[in-house]
Design a protein around this motif. Structure first.
Motif, PDB file in Angstrom:
ATOM      1  N   PRO A  16       0.725  -1.204  -0.040  1.00 19.70           N
ATOM      2  CA  PRO A  16      -0.075   0.072   0.007  1.00 19.70           C
ATOM      3  C   PRO A  16       0.817   1.187   0.042  1.00 19.70           C
ATOM      4  O   PRO A  16       0.432   2.281  -0.698  1.00 19.70           O
ATOM      5  N   GLN A  17       1.881   1.245   0.703  1.00 15.50           N
ATOM      6  CA  GLN A  17       2.953   2.542   0.672  1.00 15.50           C
ATOM      7  C   GLN A  17       3.403   2.530  -0.857  1.00 15.50           C
ATOM      8  O   GLN A  17       3.376   3.726  -1.080  1.00 15.50           O
ATOM      9  N   GLY A  18       3.815   1.635  -1.488  1.00 16.64           N
ATOM     10  CA  GLY A  18       4.132   1.648  -2.812  1.00 16.64           C
ATOM     11  C   GLY A  18       3.000   2.297  -3.628  1.00 16.64           C
ATOM     12  O   GLY A  18       3.286   3.192  -4.813  1.00 16.64           O
ATOM     13  N   GLU A  19       1.856   1.938  -3.636  1.00 18.22           N
ATOM     14  CA  GLU A  19       0.697   2.217  -4.138  1.00 18.22           C
ATOM     15  C   GLU A  19       0.490   3.791  -4.056  1.00 18.22           C
ATOM     16  O   GLU A  19       0.028   4.699  -4.979  1.00 18.22           O
ATOM     17  N   ALA A  20       0.696   4.287  -2.716  1.00 20.49           N
ATOM     18  CA  ALA A  20       0.499   5.681  -2.456  1.00 20.49           C
ATOM     19  C   ALA A  20       1.607   6.378  -3.077  1.00 20.49           C
ATOM     20  O   ALA A  20       1.113   7.615  -3.677  1.00 20.49           O
ATOM     21  N   LEU A  25       3.014  10.321  -7.540  1.00 21.82           N
ATOM     22  CA  LEU A  25       3.737  10.525  -8.520  1.00 21.82           C
ATOM     23  C   LEU A  25       3.227  10.848  -9.812  1.00 21.82           C
ATOM     24  O   LEU A  25       3.218  11.783 -10.488  1.00 21.82           O
ATOM     25  N   GLY A  26       1.980  10.120  -9.933  1.00 24.32           N
ATOM     26  CA  GLY A  26       1.000  10.670 -10.982  1.00 24.32           C
ATOM     27  C   GLY A  26       0.351  11.758 -10.944  1.00 24.32           C
ATOM     28  O   GLY A  26       0.160  12.566 -11.932  1.00 24.32           O
ATOM     29  N   THR A  27      -0.024  12.153  -9.671  1.00 20.48           N
ATOM     30  CA  THR A  27      -0.688  13.492  -9.354  1.00 20.48           C
ATOM     31  C   THR A  27       0.332  14.631  -9.482  1.00 20.48           C
ATOM     32  O   THR A  27      -0.085  15.763 -10.079  1.00 20.48           O
ATOM     33  N   LEU A  28       1.827  14.308  -9.554  1.00 21.18           N
ATOM     34  CA  LEU A  28       2.909  15.514  -9.711  1.00 21.18           C
ATOM     35  C   LEU A  28       3.032  15.570 -11.126  1.00 21.18           C
ATOM     36  O   LEU A  28       3.780  16.139 -11.512  1.00 21.18           O
ATOM     37  N   GLY A  29       2.408  14.698 -11.956  1.00 21.74           N
ATOM     38  CA  GLY A  29       2.603  14.773 -13.559  1.00 21.74           C
ATOM     39  C   GLY A  29       3.589  13.644 -14.013  1.00 21.74           C
ATOM     40  O   GLY A  29       3.924  13.482 -15.127  1.00 21.74           O
ATOM     41  N   VAL A  36       5.543   0.784  -8.201  1.00 22.12           N
ATOM     42  CA  VAL A  36       6.399   1.296  -7.165  1.00 22.12           C
ATOM     43  C   VAL A  36       6.160   0.135  -5.978  1.00 22.12           C
ATOM     44  O   VAL A  36       5.320  -0.131  -5.785  1.00 22.12           O
ATOM     45  N   ARG A  37       7.273  -0.348  -5.514  1.00 19.22           N
ATOM     46  CA  ARG A  37       7.277  -1.302  -4.479  1.00 19.22           C
ATOM     47  C   ARG A  37       8.617  -0.516  -3.346  1.00 19.22           C
ATOM     48  O   ARG A  37       9.670   0.013  -3.757  1.00 19.22           O
ATOM     49  N   GLN A  38       8.103  -0.264  -2.111  1.00 25.93           N
ATOM     50  CA  GLN A  38       8.710   0.629  -1.320  1.00 25.93           C
ATOM     51  C   GLN A  38       9.472  -0.397  -0.230  1.00 25.93           C
ATOM     52  O   GLN A  38       8.878  -1.341   0.123  1.00 25.93           O
ATOM     53  N   GLY A  39      10.631  -0.115   0.109  1.00 21.16           N
ATOM     54  CA  GLY A  39      11.521  -1.128   1.189  1.00 21.16           C
ATOM     55  C   GLY A  39      12.284  -0.028   2.052  1.00 21.16           C
ATOM     56  O   GLY A  39      11.899   0.906   2.153  1.00 21.16           O
ATOM     57  N   LYS A  40      13.188  -0.854   2.562  1.00 22.85           N
ATOM     58  CA  LYS A  40      14.146  -0.119   3.496  1.00 22.85           C
ATOM     59  C   LYS A  40      15.289  -0.613   3.526  1.00 22.85           C
ATOM     60  O   LYS A  40      15.614  -1.652   3.188  1.00 22.85           O
TER      61      LYS A  40
END
Length: 79
Positions: A16-20, A25-29, A36-40
């Protein structure tokens, strides 16, 4: 000696964080982002002097604390 651990969700686990981030990013153009896959990333300063022993110890740290191995995968890099 230093070690770097990369922790990512396993393939097939919803991110869900990657989707957010993708949505933002889409909203910013930035329309060219398909996923997107988010990790640490975790950097460790170790007192060990043997690289093989240090890597083995960090792997145990990951399995016990740093990664949830049910849903996450990790890689260890000795720097």
């Amino acid at each position: 000696m230093k070690a770097r651990v990369h922790v990512m969700l396993k393939d097939g686990v919803l991110d869900p964080q990657g989707e957010a981030v993708k949505h933002a990013l889409g909203t910013l153009g930035f329309s060219g982002v398909a996923g997107v896959r988010q990790g640490k990333v975790i950097d460790l300063d170790l007192t060990a002097t043997d690289a093989a022993a240090a890597e083995a110890e960090v792997r145990v740290m990951c399995e016990k604390l740093l990664a949830n191995t049910v849903i996450e995968k990790f890689t260890v890099e000795i720097l």
